[in-house]
Write an enzyme that holds these catalytic residues in place. Structure first.
Site, PDB file in Angstrom:
ATOM      1  N   HIS A 101      44.912  35.276  41.880  1.00 54.35           N
ATOM      2  CA  HIS A 101      44.702  36.649  42.380  1.00 54.35           C
ATOM      3  C   HIS A 101      43.232  37.421  42.657  1.00 54.35           C
ATOM      4  O   HIS A 101      42.758  38.750  42.353  1.00 54.35           O
ATOM      5  CB  HIS A 101      45.928  37.984  41.466  1.00 54.35           C
ATOM      6  CG  HIS A 101      47.517  37.894  41.786  1.00 54.35           C
ATOM      7  ND1 HIS A 101      47.803  37.986  42.877  1.00 54.35           N
ATOM      8  CD2 HIS A 101      47.919  37.089  40.770  1.00 54.35           C
ATOM      9  CE1 HIS A 101      48.999  38.022  42.902  1.00 54.35           C
ATOM     10  NE2 HIS A 101      49.321  37.523  42.071  1.00 54.35           N
ATOM     11  N   ILE A 134      39.662  41.258  43.021  1.00 52.68           N
ATOM     12  CA  ILE A 134      41.195  41.019  41.797  1.00 52.68           C
ATOM     13  C   ILE A 134      42.023  41.852  42.510  1.00 52.68           C
ATOM     14  O   ILE A 134      42.276  43.183  43.039  1.00 52.68           O
ATOM     15  CB  ILE A 134      40.796  41.688  40.148  1.00 52.68           C
ATOM     16  CG1 ILE A 134      39.516  41.158  40.210  1.00 52.68           C
ATOM     17  CG2 ILE A 134      42.202  41.878  39.629  1.00 52.68           C
ATOM     18  CD1 ILE A 134      39.002  42.006  38.277  1.00 52.68           C
ATOM     19  N   CYS A 135      42.723  41.556  43.186  1.00 55.32           N
ATOM     20  CA  CYS A 135      43.907  41.512  43.491  1.00 55.32           C
ATOM     21  C   CYS A 135      44.746  42.333  42.818  1.00 55.32           C
ATOM     22  O   CYS A 135      46.298  41.661  42.116  1.00 55.32           O
ATOM     23  CB  CYS A 135      44.915  40.870  44.804  1.00 55.32           C
ATOM     24  SG  CYS A 135      46.756  41.417  45.249  1.00 55.32           S
ATOM     25  N   LEU A 136      45.129  43.132  41.814  1.00 55.22           N
ATOM     26  CA  LEU A 136      46.098  43.457  40.372  1.00 55.22           C
ATOM     27  C   LEU A 136      46.043  45.434  40.968  1.00 55.22           C
ATOM     28  O   LEU A 136      45.029  46.344  40.903  1.00 55.22           O
ATOM     29  CB  LEU A 136      44.876  43.441  39.526  1.00 55.22           C
ATOM     30  CG  LEU A 136      46.312  44.095  37.962  1.00 55.22           C
ATOM     31  CD1 LEU A 136      47.012  43.636  37.377  1.00 55.22           C
ATOM     32  CD2 LEU A 136      45.384  43.779  37.081  1.00 55.22           C
TER      33      LEU A 136
END
Length: 148
Positions: A78, A85-87
């Site tokens: 991620h 950041i893929c959060l």
């Protein structure tokens, strides 16, 4: 916290500055385990050293974070090679109740749960589309994998 490559879009309100100052004071008294704030004179740009948790793939590795990771960021499903950041808590699920510390702990938890050091499958396409300083806030993220 803002990306170091993007200029501040607007000045913070007095309320936002007071909150960040309060969070910084609390951080200095009781920093979250595995994190170290690097002191500077800009409340909008917190640079934080993140150290991988014991017993994980990132144990004893240290990375710099400013909502995006500075290169070289950790290899993670991620985290894109440009540091984005893929959060979900950084975007759609963010709440004013979250603190800098709670966001950092979530990022460390995301790192700690990874079973493999690898880039997202669409890393090259995404990074290519982010040329010319595109912010991760301009991305329409698809939060489909909560296992890592």
């Amino acid at each position: 916290m803002t990306s170091s490559s993007a200029p501040s879009r607007k000045a913070l309100s007095k309320i936002a500055c007071n909150r960040l100052q309060k969070e910084l004071t609390e951080w200095q008294v009781n920093p979250p385990t595995g994190f170290r704030h690097k002191v500077n004179d800009n409340l909008q740009k917190w640079t934080i050293d993140v150290t991988g948790a014991p017993g994980t793939l990132y144990e004893n590795e240290t990375y710099q974070l400013q909502v995006v990771f500075f290169p070289p960021g950790p290899l993670h499903p991620h985290i894109y090679s440009n540091g984005h950041i893929c959060l979900d808590i950084l975007y759609d699920s963010w709440s004013p109740a979250m603190t800098v510390s709670s966001v950092c702990i979530s990022i460390l938890s995301m790192l700690s749960s990874s079973p493999a050091k690898e880039r997202p499958a669409d890393n090259d396409r995404y990074v290519k589309n982010c040329k010319n300083g595109r912010s991760p806030k301009e991305t329409r993220w698809w939060f489909h994998d909560d296992k890592v």
